[in-house]
Design a protein around this motif. Sequence first.
Motif, PDB file in Angstrom:
ATOM      1  N   UNK A 175     102.902  90.877  42.488  1.00 33.66           N
ATOM      2  CA  UNK A 175     102.604  91.142  41.078  1.00 33.66           C
ATOM      3  C   UNK A 175     101.111  90.993  40.795  1.00 33.66           C
ATOM      4  N   UNK A 176     100.498  89.964  41.399  1.00 36.30           N
ATOM      5  CA  UNK A 176      99.070  89.728  41.182  1.00 36.30           C
ATOM      6  C   UNK A 176      98.230  90.878  41.740  1.00 36.30           C
ATOM      7  N   UNK A 177      98.605  91.367  42.909  1.00 34.46           N
ATOM      8  CA  UNK A 177      97.872  92.482  43.515  1.00 34.46           C
ATOM      9  C   UNK A 177      97.975  93.730  42.640  1.00 34.46           C
ATOM     10  N   UNK A 178      99.175  94.002  42.139  1.00 35.05           N
ATOM     11  CA  UNK A 178      99.354  95.167  41.263  1.00 35.05           C
ATOM     12  C   UNK A 178      98.544  95.033  39.979  1.00 35.05           C
ATOM     13  N   UNK A 179      98.562  93.829  39.394  1.00 35.40           N
ATOM     14  CA  UNK A 179      97.817  93.610  38.155  1.00 35.40           C
ATOM     15  C   UNK A 179      96.318  93.752  38.380  1.00 35.40           C
ATOM     16  N   UNK A 180      95.837  93.198  39.485  1.00 31.15           N
ATOM     17  CA  UNK A 180      94.399  93.247  39.769  1.00 31.15           C
ATOM     18  C   UNK A 180      93.932  94.671  40.035  1.00 31.15           C
ATOM     19  N   UNK A 181      94.797  95.487  40.600  1.00 29.97           N
ATOM     20  CA  UNK A 181      94.407  96.878  40.876  1.00 29.97           C
ATOM     21  C   UNK A 181      94.182  97.660  39.588  1.00 29.97           C
ATOM     22  N   UNK A 182      94.878  97.284  38.535  1.00 26.28           N
ATOM     23  CA  UNK A 182      94.727  98.013  37.274  1.00 26.28           C
ATOM     24  C   UNK A 182      93.595  97.467  36.414  1.00 26.28           C
ATOM     25  N   UNK A 183      93.202  96.203  36.662  1.00 22.94           N
ATOM     26  CA  UNK A 183      92.164  95.585  35.818  1.00 22.94           C
ATOM     27  C   UNK A 183      90.895  95.232  36.574  1.00 22.94           C
ATOM     28  N   UNK A 184      90.971  95.239  37.930  1.00 26.82           N
ATOM     29  CA  UNK A 184      89.850  94.826  38.790  1.00 26.82           C
ATOM     30  C   UNK A 184      89.502  93.354  38.599  1.00 26.82           C
ATOM     31  N   UNK A 185      90.408  92.591  38.006  1.00 29.27           N
ATOM     32  CA  UNK A 185      90.190  91.157  37.832  1.00 29.27           C
ATOM     33  C   UNK A 185      91.413  90.399  38.320  1.00 29.27           C
ATOM     34  N   UNK A 186      91.158  89.214  38.867  1.00 33.43           N
ATOM     35  CA  UNK A 186      92.237  88.397  39.349  1.00 33.43           C
ATOM     36  C   UNK A 186      93.054  87.790  38.212  1.00 33.43           C
ATOM     37  N   UNK A 187      94.283  87.413  38.526  1.00 34.73           N
ATOM     38  CA  UNK A 187      95.163  86.770  37.550  1.00 34.73           C
ATOM     39  C   UNK A 187      95.707  85.478  38.163  1.00 34.73           C
ATOM     40  N   UNK A 188      96.201  84.612  37.292  1.00 32.34           N
ATOM     41  CA  UNK A 188      96.782  83.348  37.755  1.00 32.34           C
ATOM     42  C   UNK A 188      98.275  83.352  37.473  1.00 32.34           C
ATOM     43  N   UNK A 189      99.065  82.915  38.471  1.00 31.75           N
ATOM     44  CA  UNK A 189     100.500  82.781  38.295  1.00 31.75           C
ATOM     45  C   UNK A 189     100.957  81.438  38.863  1.00 31.75           C
ATOM     46  N   UNK A 190     101.848  80.786  38.129  1.00 33.55           N
ATOM     47  CA  UNK A 190     102.386  79.494  38.556  1.00 33.55           C
ATOM     48  C   UNK A 190     103.844  79.653  38.956  1.00 33.55           C
ATOM     49  N   UNK A 191     104.196  79.153  40.123  1.00 33.73           N
ATOM     50  CA  UNK A 191     105.567  79.171  40.611  1.00 33.73           C
ATOM     51  C   UNK A 191     106.037  77.726  40.725  1.00 33.73           C
ATOM     52  N   UNK A 192     107.110  77.383  40.032  1.00 37.53           N
ATOM     53  CA  UNK A 192     107.645  76.019  40.057  1.00 37.53           C
ATOM     54  C   UNK A 192     108.926  75.976  40.882  1.00 37.53           C
ATOM     55  N   UNK A 193     108.996  75.022  41.798  1.00 30.79           N
ATOM     56  CA  UNK A 193     110.191  74.897  42.629  1.00 30.79           C
ATOM     57  C   UNK A 193     111.409  74.519  41.791  1.00 30.79           C
ATOM     58  N   UNK A 194     111.198  73.774  40.718  1.00 27.30           N
ATOM     59  CA  UNK A 194     112.328  73.452  39.843  1.00 27.30           C
ATOM     60  C   UNK A 194     112.872  74.714  39.166  1.00 27.30           C
ATOM     61  N   UNK A 195     111.978  75.656  38.833  1.00 28.24           N
ATOM     62  CA  UNK A 195     112.433  76.931  38.275  1.00 28.24           C
ATOM     63  C   UNK A 195     113.201  77.737  39.316  1.00 28.24           C
TER      64      UNK A 195
END
Length: 297
Positions: A175-195
């Motif tokens: 998802x981050x790679x796809x988002x960055x390709x459209x904006x040319x900027x990095x994004x932050x995503x948090x993955x929680x093991x409890x989730x």
Amino acid sequence: MVTPSSIKPLRGVRVVSLALNLPGPAALMRLQAWGARCIKIEPPARGGMPADPMGQYAPNAYEAMHKGVRVLQADLKSDKGQAALHRELARADVLITSFRPSALVKLGLGWKALHARHPQLSLVTIVGAPGDRAEEPGHDLTYLAEAGLVPALDLPATLFADMSGALMGSEAVLAAVLAARSTAKGVRQEIALSDAAGWLALPRGWGLTKPKGAVGGAHAGYSVYACKDGRVAVAALEPHFAAALCRVAGLASADIKTLLMPSSRKAIADWAADKTRKQLDALARENDIPLHTLPRA
């Protein structure tokens, strides 16, 4: 097991990981199979052993997860280690971490500082619990317990939260790679093991896997039965599979009401108890019944 795919959606993508133990490396294993160039930076080895705990208590698992991954060693608390890290980050598309947020800030890797220095870089943080709970200590077992997936004293059969967290982590990288390709900027995503554990627990929350649920033991066509020389896992839920099972087991009807009756469960249990694994396997092939035989527990 992750097998190489002819489809390489991440070919040309560089992923750097600082994540130790299981979720991060397991995510790297998937990303590498998808064509990403994966680099992992670990603390310096101690006594000839990897600093990653997995490399110490389960070297076979460590080796499997790092096949094809370039592993570097650097002390991130030193200037030299920081310089080595940022050389890699300057060329990377995604950074994966599994530190607590406070530890990331101490290493100069908080999102604000990281994004300012490497605007092209996306960050995927794997934490135990989301948001304000990200500083809490925990592990796979505690997150499964919180999600209601440890109903007895036995340990779960595998590390469900860690492995589902790895799946979510690899999804987050995509998802981050796809988002960055459209904006040319990095994004932050948090993955929680409890989730991740909570996601796995959804069928239980819906009642499906509780004792009175269809796949929790109530449906006679979906259960594990004893046979002469072992066990048999039967998964005949769809009407045509249920009909085939009931036919060979001698049940007069295969409708859902009948299959939810205790007498039907007893009839299938008696039928299976009189058969060997070899006989059951043959019946499955001949009658298109989804079942799998197992040795005695």
